[in-house]
Design a protein around this motif. Structure first.
Motif, PDB file in Angstrom:
ATOM      1  N   LEU A  50       0.668  -1.226   0.015  1.00  0.00           N
ATOM      2  CA  LEU A  50      -0.130  -0.201   0.036  1.00  0.00           C
ATOM      3  C   LEU A  50       0.694   1.228   0.076  1.00  0.00           C
ATOM      4  CD1 LEU A  50      -2.853  -1.175   2.599  1.00  0.00           C
ATOM      5  CD2 LEU A  50      -2.958  -0.657   0.263  1.00  0.00           C
ATOM      6  N   ILE A  51       1.950   1.180   0.906  1.00  0.00           N
ATOM      7  CA  ILE A  51       2.920   2.264   0.841  1.00  0.00           C
ATOM      8  C   ILE A  51       3.379   2.532  -0.640  1.00  0.00           C
ATOM      9  CG2 ILE A  51       5.137   2.931   1.717  1.00  0.00           C
ATOM     10  CD1 ILE A  51       4.208   1.782   4.360  1.00  0.00           C
ATOM     11  N   LYS A  52       3.854   1.352  -1.316  1.00  0.00           N
ATOM     12  CA  LYS A  52       4.631   1.474  -2.605  1.00  0.00           C
ATOM     13  C   LYS A  52       3.599   2.034  -3.565  1.00  0.00           C
ATOM     14  CE  LYS A  52       6.871  -1.404  -6.065  1.00  0.00           C
ATOM     15  NZ  LYS A  52       7.521  -2.661  -6.323  1.00  0.00           N
ATOM     16  N   ASN A  53       2.425   1.720  -3.863  1.00  0.00           N
ATOM     17  CA  ASN A  53       1.449   1.784  -4.632  1.00  0.00           C
ATOM     18  C   ASN A  53       0.583   2.817  -4.487  1.00  0.00           C
ATOM     19  OD1 ASN A  53       2.431  -0.491  -6.276  1.00  0.00           O
ATOM     20  ND2 ASN A  53       1.538  -1.861  -5.054  1.00  0.00           N
ATOM     21  N   GLY A  54       0.663   3.478  -3.270  1.00  0.00           N
ATOM     22  CA  GLY A  54      -0.417   4.520  -2.858  1.00  0.00           C
ATOM     23  C   GLY A  54       0.140   5.736  -3.332  1.00  0.00           C
ATOM     24  N   THR A  55      -0.575   6.777  -2.774  1.00  0.00           N
ATOM     25  CA  THR A  55      -0.065   8.268  -2.804  1.00  0.00           C
ATOM     26  C   THR A  55      -0.076   8.975  -1.655  1.00  0.00           C
ATOM     27  OG1 THR A  55      -2.493   8.942  -3.330  1.00  0.00           O
ATOM     28  CG2 THR A  55      -1.322   8.412  -5.311  1.00  0.00           C
ATOM     29  N   GLY A  56       0.916   9.584  -1.626  1.00  0.00           N
ATOM     30  CA  GLY A  56       1.213  10.574  -0.414  1.00  0.00           C
ATOM     31  C   GLY A  56       1.888   9.852   0.602  1.00  0.00           C
ATOM     32  N   PHE A  57       2.350   8.783   0.712  1.00  0.00           N
ATOM     33  CA  PHE A  57       3.182   8.004   1.761  1.00  0.00           C
ATOM     34  C   PHE A  57       4.503   8.280   1.712  1.00  0.00           C
ATOM     35  CE2 PHE A  57      -0.931   6.400   2.268  1.00  0.00           C
ATOM     36  CZ  PHE A  57      -1.008   5.946   3.755  1.00  0.00           C
ATOM     37  N   THR A  58       4.875   9.554   1.841  1.00  0.00           N
ATOM     38  CA  THR A  58       6.182  10.110   2.019  1.00  0.00           C
ATOM     39  C   THR A  58       6.844   9.277   3.104  1.00  0.00           C
ATOM     40  OG1 THR A  58       5.757  11.864   3.522  1.00  0.00           O
ATOM     41  CG2 THR A  58       5.978  12.234   0.893  1.00  0.00           C
ATOM     42  N   PRO A  59       8.304   9.182   3.246  1.00  0.00           N
ATOM     43  CA  PRO A  59       9.050   8.442   4.558  1.00  0.00           C
ATOM     44  C   PRO A  59       8.459   9.009   5.769  1.00  0.00           C
ATOM     45  CG  PRO A  59      10.603   9.035   2.986  1.00  0.00           C
ATOM     46  CD  PRO A  59       9.135   9.679   2.239  1.00  0.00           C
ATOM     47  N   PRO A  60       8.193  10.062   6.081  1.00  0.00           N
ATOM     48  CA  PRO A  60       7.373  10.287   7.551  1.00  0.00           C
ATOM     49  C   PRO A  60       6.065   9.873   7.481  1.00  0.00           C
ATOM     50  CG  PRO A  60       8.560  12.309   6.492  1.00  0.00           C
ATOM     51  CD  PRO A  60       8.449  11.370   5.650  1.00  0.00           C
ATOM     52  N   VAL A  61       5.419  10.103   6.676  1.00  0.00           N
ATOM     53  CA  VAL A  61       3.825   9.454   6.788  1.00  0.00           C
ATOM     54  C   VAL A  61       3.891   8.024   6.696  1.00  0.00           C
ATOM     55  CG1 VAL A  61       1.749   9.572   5.829  1.00  0.00           C
ATOM     56  CG2 VAL A  61       3.137  11.551   5.542  1.00  0.00           C
ATOM     57  N   ALA A  62       4.845   7.512   5.973  1.00  0.00           N
ATOM     58  CA  ALA A  62       4.850   5.917   6.052  1.00  0.00           C
ATOM     59  C   ALA A  62       5.389   5.320   7.181  1.00  0.00           C
ATOM     60  CB  ALA A  62       6.000   5.630   4.902  1.00  0.00           C
ATOM     61  N   SER A  63       6.212   5.839   7.992  1.00  0.00           N
ATOM     62  CA  SER A  63       6.739   5.468   9.228  1.00  0.00           C
ATOM     63  C   SER A  63       5.713   5.419  10.380  1.00  0.00           C
ATOM     64  CB  SER A  63       7.863   6.435   9.680  1.00  0.00           C
ATOM     65  OG  SER A  63       7.282   7.813   9.934  1.00  0.00           O
ATOM     66  N   ARG A  64       4.908   6.731  10.371  1.00  0.00           N
ATOM     67  CA  ARG A  64       3.723   6.630  11.241  1.00  0.00           C
ATOM     68  C   ARG A  64       2.714   5.615  10.951  1.00  0.00           C
ATOM     69  NH1 ARG A  64      -1.344   8.886  10.690  1.00  0.00           N
ATOM     70  NH2 ARG A  64      -2.213   9.811  12.756  1.00  0.00           N
ATOM     71  N   ALA A  65       2.167   5.342   9.704  1.00  0.00           N
ATOM     72  CA  ALA A  65       1.491   4.186   9.702  1.00  0.00           C
ATOM     73  C   ALA A  65       1.941   2.781   9.937  1.00  0.00           C
ATOM     74  CB  ALA A  65       1.094   4.112   8.100  1.00  0.00           C
ATOM     75  N   LEU A  66       3.199   2.544   9.890  1.00  0.00           N
ATOM     76  CA  LEU A  66       3.855   1.462  10.103  1.00  0.00           C
ATOM     77  C   LEU A  66       3.942   1.276  11.754  1.00  0.00           C
ATOM     78  CD1 LEU A  66       6.909   1.240   7.758  1.00  0.00           C
ATOM     79  CD2 LEU A  66       4.817  -0.342   7.642  1.00  0.00           C
ATOM     80  N   ALA A  67       4.145   2.341  12.397  1.00  0.00           N
ATOM     81  CA  ALA A  67       4.206   2.385  13.779  1.00  0.00           C
ATOM     82  C   ALA A  67       2.787   2.022  14.427  1.00  0.00           C
ATOM     83  CB  ALA A  67       4.698   3.634  14.464  1.00  0.00           C
TER      84      ALA A  67
END
Length: 454
Positions: free
Chosen positions: A65-82
Protein backbone atom coordinates in the motif's frame (compact mmCIF):
# COMPACT_ATOMS: atom_id res chain seq x y z
CA UNK A 1 -0.58 0.87 -9.84
CA UNK A 2 -3.71 -0.58 -8.20
CA UNK A 3 -3.52 -3.74 -6.14
CA UNK A 4 -5.48 -6.71 -7.40
CA UNK A 5 -7.80 -8.48 -4.97
CA UNK A 6 -6.21 -11.39 -3.18
CA UNK A 7 -7.49 -14.90 -3.70
CA UNK A 8 -8.28 -16.93 -0.62
CA UNK A 9 -5.08 -18.92 -0.80
CA UNK A 10 -4.19 -19.51 2.85
CA UNK A 11 -6.68 -21.98 4.36
CA UNK A 12 -4.25 -22.79 7.18
CA UNK A 13 -2.50 -19.46 7.29
CA UNK A 14 -1.99 -19.06 11.00
CA UNK A 15 -3.03 -22.32 12.55
CA UNK A 16 -2.07 -22.89 16.13
CA UNK A 17 1.17 -24.74 16.70
CA UNK A 18 1.15 -28.00 18.66
CA UNK A 19 1.76 -27.00 22.26
CA UNK A 20 5.13 -28.26 23.43
CA UNK A 21 6.43 -28.30 27.01
CA UNK A 22 7.46 -24.61 27.04
CA UNK A 23 4.28 -23.41 25.41
CA UNK A 24 2.21 -25.62 27.74
CA UNK A 25 3.98 -24.12 30.73
CA UNK A 26 3.25 -20.67 29.35
CA UNK A 27 -0.40 -21.55 28.86
CA UNK A 28 -0.63 -22.73 32.45
CA UNK A 29 0.97 -19.51 33.63
CA UNK A 30 -1.43 -17.50 31.51
CA UNK A 31 -4.43 -19.25 33.01
CA UNK A 32 -3.17 -19.29 36.59
CA UNK A 33 -4.08 -16.99 39.43
CA UNK A 34 -1.00 -14.84 38.85
CA UNK A 35 -2.71 -13.21 35.85
CA UNK A 36 -4.73 -10.01 36.22
CA UNK A 37 -8.47 -10.34 36.71
CA UNK A 38 -9.27 -9.03 33.24
CA UNK A 39 -7.26 -11.76 31.52
CA UNK A 40 -9.08 -14.36 29.39
CA UNK A 41 -10.14 -17.75 30.62
CA UNK A 42 -8.50 -21.18 30.62
CA UNK A 43 -9.49 -22.19 27.10
CA UNK A 44 -7.22 -19.66 25.37
CA UNK A 45 -3.96 -20.96 23.86
CA UNK A 46 -1.25 -18.34 24.23
CA UNK A 47 -0.10 -16.11 21.39
CA UNK A 48 3.17 -18.05 21.43
CA UNK A 49 1.33 -21.08 20.05
CA UNK A 50 0.44 -19.37 16.74
CA UNK A 51 2.70 -18.77 13.76
CA UNK A 52 3.65 -15.24 12.74
CA UNK A 53 1.80 -15.54 9.41
CA UNK A 54 -1.02 -13.17 10.29
CA UNK A 55 1.51 -10.49 11.25
CA UNK A 56 3.88 -10.92 8.31
CA UNK A 57 1.09 -11.13 5.70
CA UNK A 58 -0.50 -7.91 6.92
CA UNK A 59 2.89 -6.23 6.95
CA UNK A 60 3.52 -7.36 3.36
CA UNK A 61 0.22 -5.79 2.34
CA UNK A 62 0.96 -2.56 4.20
CA UNK A 63 4.26 -2.21 2.35
CA UNK A 64 2.45 -2.73 -0.95
CA UNK A 65 0.00 0.00 0.00
CA UNK A 66 2.87 2.35 0.75
CA UNK A 67 4.56 1.53 -2.54
CA UNK A 68 1.48 1.74 -4.74
CA UNK A 69 -0.46 4.43 -2.90
CA UNK A 70 -0.22 8.19 -3.01
CA UNK A 71 1.13 10.55 -0.39
CA UNK A 72 3.06 8.06 1.73
CA UNK A 73 6.30 9.97 1.97
CA UNK A 74 8.84 8.53 4.44
CA UNK A 75 7.52 10.41 7.50
CA UNK A 76 3.90 9.51 6.69
CA UNK A 77 4.82 5.88 5.98
CA UNK A 78 6.73 5.56 9.24
CA UNK A 79 3.73 6.75 11.20
CA UNK A 80 1.39 4.22 9.57
CA UNK A 81 3.82 1.38 10.21
CA UNK A 82 4.11 2.38 13.86
CA UNK A 83 0.40 2.54 14.62
CA UNK A 84 -0.24 -0.73 12.79
CA UNK A 85 2.52 -2.32 14.88
CA UNK A 86 1.09 -1.01 18.15
CA UNK A 87 -2.42 -2.20 17.25
CA UNK A 88 -1.07 -5.65 16.41
CA UNK A 89 0.86 -5.86 19.66
CA UNK A 90 -2.02 -4.67 21.84
CA UNK A 91 -4.44 -7.10 20.18
CA UNK A 92 -2.36 -10.08 21.31
CA UNK A 93 -0.59 -8.78 24.45
CA UNK A 94 -3.21 -10.24 26.85
CA UNK A 95 -2.46 -13.66 25.31
CA UNK A 96 1.31 -13.41 25.70
CA UNK A 97 2.93 -15.26 28.57
CA UNK A 98 5.36 -12.63 29.80
CA UNK A 99 4.21 -9.39 28.16
CA UNK A 100 1.93 -6.53 29.11
CA UNK A 101 0.12 -3.64 27.48
CA UNK A 102 1.95 -0.40 26.65
CA UNK A 103 -1.04 1.68 27.80
CA UNK A 104 0.23 4.18 30.33
CA UNK A 105 3.74 4.09 28.88
CA UNK A 106 3.28 5.70 25.47
CA UNK A 107 2.62 9.42 25.14
CA UNK A 108 -1.10 10.14 25.34
CA UNK A 109 -2.17 6.48 25.54
CA UNK A 110 -3.65 6.05 29.01
CA UNK A 111 -6.04 3.12 28.62
CA UNK A 112 -7.10 0.48 26.10
CA UNK A 113 -9.98 -2.03 25.94
CA UNK A 114 -9.42 -5.29 27.83
CA UNK A 115 -10.63 -8.80 27.05
CA UNK A 116 -13.59 -10.14 29.01
CA UNK A 117 -12.63 -11.95 32.18
CA UNK A 118 -13.10 -15.70 32.07
CA UNK A 119 -13.66 -15.83 28.28
CA UNK A 120 -11.55 -17.62 25.68
CA UNK A 121 -9.92 -15.83 22.74
CA UNK A 122 -8.18 -16.75 19.52
CA UNK A 123 -5.25 -14.32 19.36
CA UNK A 124 -4.62 -14.83 15.67
CA UNK A 125 -8.23 -13.86 14.91
CA UNK A 126 -7.94 -10.84 17.21
CA UNK A 127 -4.73 -9.78 15.48
CA UNK A 128 -6.31 -10.25 12.06
CA UNK A 129 -9.32 -8.10 12.95
CA UNK A 130 -7.12 -5.40 14.47
CA UNK A 131 -4.81 -5.18 11.45
CA UNK A 132 -7.66 -5.09 8.95
CA UNK A 133 -9.37 -2.20 10.70
CA UNK A 134 -6.27 -0.16 11.57
CA UNK A 135 -4.87 -0.43 8.03
CA UNK A 136 -8.19 0.62 6.50
CA UNK A 137 -8.19 3.58 8.87
CA UNK A 138 -4.56 4.63 8.37
CA UNK A 139 -4.76 4.29 4.59
CA UNK A 140 -7.87 6.40 4.28
CA UNK A 141 -7.10 7.30 0.66
CA UNK A 142 -6.87 3.67 -0.49
CA UNK A 143 -8.54 2.92 -3.81
CA UNK A 144 -11.59 0.63 -4.03
CA UNK A 145 -9.35 -2.12 -5.41
CA UNK A 146 -6.96 -1.73 -2.50
CA UNK A 147 -9.82 -1.89 0.00
CA UNK A 148 -11.03 -5.07 -1.69
CA UNK A 149 -7.54 -6.48 -1.22
CA UNK A 150 -7.65 -5.66 2.49
CA UNK A 151 -11.04 -7.34 2.86
CA UNK A 152 -9.85 -10.38 0.92
CA UNK A 153 -6.83 -10.89 3.14
CA UNK A 154 -8.92 -10.58 6.30
CA UNK A 155 -11.39 -13.15 4.98
CA UNK A 156 -8.67 -15.57 3.90
CA UNK A 157 -6.89 -15.47 7.24
CA UNK A 158 -10.16 -16.01 9.11
CA UNK A 159 -11.21 -19.12 7.16
CA UNK A 160 -9.81 -21.76 9.54
CA UNK A 161 -11.64 -20.26 12.53
CA UNK A 162 -15.09 -19.23 11.31
CA UNK A 163 -16.86 -21.90 13.34
CA UNK A 164 -14.85 -21.50 16.55
CA UNK A 165 -16.90 -20.53 19.60
CA UNK A 166 -14.58 -17.64 20.44
CA UNK A 167 -14.44 -16.29 16.87
CA UNK A 168 -16.89 -13.40 17.17
CA UNK A 169 -15.53 -12.42 20.56
CA UNK A 170 -11.98 -12.38 19.22
CA UNK A 171 -12.94 -10.29 16.18
CA UNK A 172 -14.75 -7.80 18.40
CA UNK A 173 -11.77 -7.44 20.72
CA UNK A 174 -9.32 -6.92 17.87
CA UNK A 175 -11.57 -4.27 16.35
CA UNK A 176 -11.95 -2.51 19.70
CA UNK A 177 -8.19 -2.31 20.05
CA UNK A 178 -7.72 -1.03 16.50
CA UNK A 179 -10.40 1.62 16.92
CA UNK A 180 -8.89 2.82 20.19
CA UNK A 181 -5.39 2.98 18.68
CA UNK A 182 -6.72 4.83 15.63
CA UNK A 183 -8.58 7.33 17.81
CA UNK A 184 -5.34 7.95 19.68
CA UNK A 185 -3.46 8.39 16.40
CA UNK A 186 -5.80 11.17 15.29
CA UNK A 187 -4.44 13.46 18.02
CA UNK A 188 -0.71 13.26 17.22
CA UNK A 189 -0.53 15.99 14.57
CA UNK A 190 0.08 13.67 11.62
CA UNK A 191 -3.46 12.46 10.92
CA UNK A 192 -4.04 12.10 7.16
CA UNK A 193 -0.59 13.46 6.46
CA UNK A 194 -0.76 11.84 3.02
CA UNK A 195 -3.15 14.64 2.01
CA UNK A 196 -0.80 17.51 2.85
CA UNK A 197 2.81 16.59 2.19
CA UNK A 198 3.86 19.93 0.72
CA UNK A 199 1.77 22.70 2.29
CA UNK A 200 1.88 26.08 0.60
CA UNK A 201 1.76 27.80 4.00
CA UNK A 202 5.43 27.09 4.67
CA UNK A 203 7.86 29.73 3.47
CA UNK A 204 11.49 28.63 3.92
CA UNK A 205 13.82 31.18 5.48
CA UNK A 206 16.29 32.89 3.19
CA UNK A 207 19.95 33.31 3.99
CA UNK A 208 23.51 32.17 3.43
CA UNK A 209 23.83 28.43 3.89
CA UNK A 210 20.09 27.84 4.13
CA UNK A 211 18.11 25.30 2.15
CA UNK A 212 16.94 26.40 -1.28
CA UNK A 213 14.03 24.44 -2.78
CA UNK A 214 13.81 23.68 -6.47
CA UNK A 215 11.46 25.69 -8.63
CA UNK A 216 7.85 24.69 -8.89
CA UNK A 217 5.49 22.56 -6.80
CA UNK A 218 7.86 19.59 -6.65
CA UNK A 219 10.38 21.77 -4.86
CA UNK A 220 8.08 22.78 -2.01
CA UNK A 221 9.18 21.50 1.39
CA UNK A 222 7.95 18.04 2.38
CA UNK A 223 6.18 17.95 5.76
CA UNK A 224 7.74 21.11 7.23
CA UNK A 225 5.62 20.80 10.39
CA UNK A 226 6.16 17.07 10.99
CA UNK A 227 8.66 17.74 13.76
CA UNK A 228 5.84 19.17 15.87
CA UNK A 229 4.04 15.82 15.98
CA UNK A 230 3.75 13.73 19.12
CA UNK A 231 6.37 11.03 19.58
CA UNK A 232 5.49 7.56 20.84
CA UNK A 233 8.11 7.30 23.58
CA UNK A 234 8.28 10.07 26.19
CA UNK A 235 12.06 9.69 26.56
CA UNK A 236 12.49 10.35 22.84
CA UNK A 237 10.47 13.55 23.10
CA UNK A 238 12.82 14.97 25.75
CA UNK A 239 16.07 14.27 23.90
CA UNK A 240 18.06 17.47 23.23
CA UNK A 241 18.40 18.50 19.61
CA UNK A 242 21.84 17.73 18.14
CA UNK A 243 24.00 20.65 17.10
CA UNK A 244 25.83 21.39 13.87
CA UNK A 245 29.57 20.79 14.15
CA UNK A 246 30.39 23.64 11.77
CA UNK A 247 29.26 27.07 10.63
CA UNK A 248 28.88 28.21 7.05
CA UNK A 249 32.19 28.96 5.36
CA UNK A 250 33.59 28.84 1.85
CA UNK A 251 37.13 29.18 3.19
CA UNK A 252 39.37 26.23 2.20
CA UNK A 253 40.41 24.37 5.32
CA UNK A 254 37.26 25.26 7.26
CA UNK A 255 35.13 22.45 8.67
CA UNK A 256 32.21 23.13 6.36
CA UNK A 257 34.34 23.53 3.24
CA UNK A 258 35.84 20.12 4.02
CA UNK A 259 32.38 18.54 4.27
CA UNK A 260 31.38 19.97 0.91
CA UNK A 261 34.65 19.01 -0.73
CA UNK A 262 34.28 15.41 0.47
CA UNK A 263 30.90 15.08 -1.23
CA UNK A 264 32.28 16.57 -4.44
CA UNK A 265 35.43 14.45 -4.49
CA UNK A 266 33.54 11.28 -3.61
CA UNK A 267 31.07 11.82 -6.44
CA UNK A 268 33.89 12.06 -8.98
CA UNK A 269 35.51 8.77 -7.99
CA UNK A 270 32.60 6.48 -7.15
CA UNK A 271 33.32 2.79 -7.51
CA UNK A 272 30.77 0.38 -8.93
CA UNK A 273 30.20 -0.97 -5.41
CA UNK A 274 29.53 2.51 -4.05
CA UNK A 275 27.06 3.25 -6.83
CA UNK A 276 25.24 0.03 -6.04
CA UNK A 277 25.05 0.93 -2.36
CA UNK A 278 23.70 4.39 -3.15
CA UNK A 279 20.92 3.13 -5.41
CA UNK A 280 20.11 0.07 -3.27
CA UNK A 281 19.27 2.21 -0.25
CA UNK A 282 17.69 5.12 -2.12
CA UNK A 283 14.15 3.86 -1.45
CA UNK A 284 12.69 6.88 -3.23
CA UNK A 285 9.25 7.45 -4.71
CA UNK A 286 7.14 4.43 -5.69
CA UNK A 287 9.09 2.12 -3.37
CA UNK A 288 8.32 0.86 0.12
CA UNK A 289 10.23 3.91 1.49
CA UNK A 290 13.16 3.90 3.98
CA UNK A 291 11.03 2.99 7.02
CA UNK A 292 9.38 0.30 4.93
CA UNK A 293 12.83 -1.10 4.20
CA UNK A 294 13.51 -1.37 7.94
CA UNK A 295 10.18 -3.14 8.43
CA UNK A 296 10.98 -5.44 5.50
CA UNK A 297 14.23 -6.45 7.22
CA UNK A 298 12.20 -7.18 10.35
CA UNK A 299 9.96 -9.51 8.33
CA UNK A 300 12.99 -11.24 6.83
CA UNK A 301 14.39 -11.99 10.27
CA UNK A 302 11.03 -13.15 11.62
CA UNK A 303 10.52 -15.55 8.72
CA UNK A 304 14.05 -16.90 8.95
CA UNK A 305 13.42 -17.78 12.59
CA UNK A 306 9.92 -19.21 12.10
CA UNK A 307 8.82 -16.70 14.71
CA UNK A 308 5.61 -16.93 16.68
CA UNK A 309 2.79 -14.41 16.57
CA UNK A 310 3.93 -13.12 19.96
CA UNK A 311 7.47 -12.42 18.78
CA UNK A 312 6.30 -10.82 15.54
CA UNK A 313 3.81 -8.53 17.29
CA UNK A 314 6.46 -7.22 19.65
CA UNK A 315 9.04 -6.82 16.87
CA UNK A 316 6.75 -4.83 14.56
CA UNK A 317 5.63 -2.59 17.41
CA UNK A 318 9.20 -1.87 18.51
CA UNK A 319 10.60 -1.21 15.04
CA UNK A 320 7.54 0.78 13.97
CA UNK A 321 7.74 3.14 16.94
CA UNK A 322 11.52 3.47 16.56
CA UNK A 323 11.40 4.55 12.91
CA UNK A 324 8.41 6.83 13.49
CA UNK A 325 10.02 8.65 16.42
CA UNK A 326 13.24 8.90 14.42
CA UNK A 327 11.43 10.69 11.60
CA UNK A 328 9.61 13.13 13.89
CA UNK A 329 12.82 13.99 15.73
CA UNK A 330 14.84 14.19 12.51
CA UNK A 331 12.26 16.42 10.80
CA UNK A 332 12.21 18.75 13.79
CA UNK A 333 15.97 19.14 13.43
CA UNK A 334 15.80 19.63 9.66
CA UNK A 335 13.45 22.57 9.89
CA UNK A 336 15.19 24.04 12.91
CA UNK A 337 18.45 24.45 11.00
CA UNK A 338 17.07 24.57 7.42
CA UNK A 339 20.57 23.67 6.23
CA UNK A 340 21.42 23.64 2.54
CA UNK A 341 21.84 20.44 0.56
CA UNK A 342 25.17 19.42 -1.03
CA UNK A 343 23.91 20.34 -4.50
CA UNK A 344 23.68 24.00 -3.46
CA UNK A 345 27.03 24.06 -1.67
CA UNK A 346 29.00 22.12 -4.29
CA UNK A 347 27.68 24.24 -7.14
CA UNK A 348 28.57 27.40 -5.22
CA UNK A 349 32.06 26.32 -4.13
CA UNK A 350 33.34 23.91 -6.79
CA UNK A 351 31.30 23.34 -9.94
CA UNK A 352 28.13 25.17 -11.01
CA UNK A 353 27.18 22.27 -13.31
CA UNK A 354 27.59 19.50 -10.71
CA UNK A 355 24.75 17.03 -10.15
CA UNK A 356 24.62 14.26 -7.51
CA UNK A 357 24.08 10.60 -8.34
CA UNK A 358 20.68 10.63 -6.61
CA UNK A 359 17.95 13.21 -6.97
CA UNK A 360 17.99 15.67 -4.07
CA UNK A 361 14.85 15.38 -1.89
CA UNK A 362 12.78 18.53 -1.28
CA UNK A 363 13.61 19.16 2.37
CA UNK A 364 16.62 20.42 4.35
CA UNK A 365 19.81 18.45 4.88
CA UNK A 366 20.64 18.12 8.59
CA UNK A 367 20.15 15.47 9.94
CA UNK A 368 19.89 12.41 7.71
CA UNK A 369 16.55 10.63 8.01
CA UNK A 370 17.95 7.49 6.40
CA UNK A 371 20.66 7.29 9.03
CA UNK A 372 18.46 8.06 12.02
CA UNK A 373 15.65 5.63 11.20
CA UNK A 374 18.00 2.84 10.09
CA UNK A 375 20.02 2.98 13.31
CA UNK A 376 16.89 3.23 15.45
CA UNK A 377 15.54 0.08 13.79
CA UNK A 378 18.91 -1.65 14.03
CA UNK A 379 19.10 -0.93 17.75
CA UNK A 380 15.73 -2.43 18.63
CA UNK A 381 16.37 -5.43 16.37
CA UNK A 382 19.73 -5.94 18.08
CA UNK A 383 18.06 -5.75 21.48
CA UNK A 384 15.45 -8.30 20.41
CA UNK A 385 17.53 -10.81 18.44
CA UNK A 386 21.16 -10.11 19.36
CA UNK A 387 23.66 -7.54 18.16
CA UNK A 388 25.61 -10.07 16.09
CA UNK A 389 22.63 -11.44 14.19
CA UNK A 390 23.58 -12.08 10.57
CA UNK A 391 20.94 -11.85 7.83
CA UNK A 392 20.48 -11.45 4.10
CA UNK A 393 18.40 -8.52 2.93
CA UNK A 394 16.43 -9.47 -0.18
CA UNK A 395 13.99 -6.58 -0.01
CA UNK A 396 14.64 -5.41 -3.58
CA UNK A 397 15.38 -8.74 -5.22
CA UNK A 398 12.40 -8.46 -7.58
CA UNK A 399 13.80 -5.22 -9.04
CA UNK A 400 16.52 -7.13 -10.87
CA UNK A 401 20.14 -6.25 -11.68
CA UNK A 402 21.77 -3.95 -9.17
CA UNK A 403 19.35 -4.92 -6.43
CA UNK A 404 20.60 -8.40 -5.61
CA UNK A 405 20.35 -9.55 -1.95
CA UNK A 406 22.95 -8.10 0.40
CA UNK A 407 24.41 -9.97 3.37
CA UNK A 408 25.11 -8.28 6.70
CA UNK A 409 26.92 -9.59 9.77
CA UNK A 410 24.82 -7.47 12.14
CA UNK A 411 21.93 -5.04 12.23
CA UNK A 412 24.31 -2.15 12.90
CA UNK A 413 26.11 -3.02 9.65
CA UNK A 414 22.98 -2.44 7.57
CA UNK A 415 22.39 0.91 9.29
CA UNK A 416 25.97 2.00 8.63
CA UNK A 417 25.65 1.11 4.95
CA UNK A 418 22.30 2.87 4.63
CA UNK A 419 23.87 5.98 6.16
CA UNK A 420 26.98 6.12 3.97
CA UNK A 421 24.81 5.51 0.90
CA UNK A 422 23.62 9.11 1.23
CA UNK A 423 27.18 10.39 0.97
CA UNK A 424 27.75 8.22 -2.11
CA UNK A 425 24.49 9.50 -3.55
CA UNK A 426 25.63 13.10 -3.09
CA UNK A 427 22.65 14.23 -1.04
CA UNK A 428 24.05 14.33 2.52
CA UNK A 429 27.24 15.48 4.18
CA UNK A 430 29.09 12.98 6.35
CA UNK A 431 28.21 14.86 9.52
CA UNK A 432 24.47 14.53 8.89
CA UNK A 433 24.89 10.77 8.49
CA UNK A 434 27.03 10.31 11.58
CA UNK A 435 24.82 12.44 13.81
CA UNK A 436 21.76 10.64 12.44
CA UNK A 437 23.25 7.29 13.41
CA UNK A 438 24.01 8.50 16.92
CA UNK A 439 20.56 9.99 17.45
CA UNK A 440 18.83 6.96 15.99
CA UNK A 441 20.67 4.64 18.34
CA UNK A 442 19.55 6.70 21.33
CA UNK A 443 15.94 6.59 20.21
CA UNK A 444 16.09 2.85 19.61
CA UNK A 445 17.43 2.32 23.12
CA UNK A 446 14.56 4.36 24.53
CA UNK A 447 12.08 2.13 22.71
CA UNK A 448 13.78 -0.96 24.10
CA UNK A 449 13.58 0.53 27.60
CA UNK A 450 9.78 0.40 27.51
CA UNK A 451 8.31 -2.25 29.81
CA UNK A 452 7.05 -4.80 27.30
CA UNK A 453 7.58 -7.55 29.85
CA UNK A 454 5.75 -7.98 33.13
Amino acid sequence: MALTPLTLAWPTAFSARPIGPLALAGALLLNGCSRDAEQPGPASPTAETYTADVATKWTDLELRLIKNGTGFTPPVASRALAYAGVALYEAVAPGMVANQSLAGQLTGLSTLPKPEAGQSYNWAVAANAAEALIIKSLFGNATPAQRTTIDSLETALNLPYRTAAEFDRSVKYGQQIAQAVFNWSRTDGGHEGYLSNQPTSFVPPVGVGLWVPANGTSGRAVQPYWGQNRLFVPANATMPMPGLSYSYSTQPGSAYHAQVQEVYNTSRSLTAAQRTIATYWADGGQTISPPGHSISITSIVLRSRNATLATAAEAYARVGMAVSDAFVSCWKCKYQYNWERPITAVQAMFNPAWQPLLATPPFPEFVSGHSAQSRAAAQVLSDLFGSQTAFVDNTHQARGAGYEPRAFASFAAFADEAAVSRLYGGIHFRSANEVGLTEGQKMGRNVSALRFKR
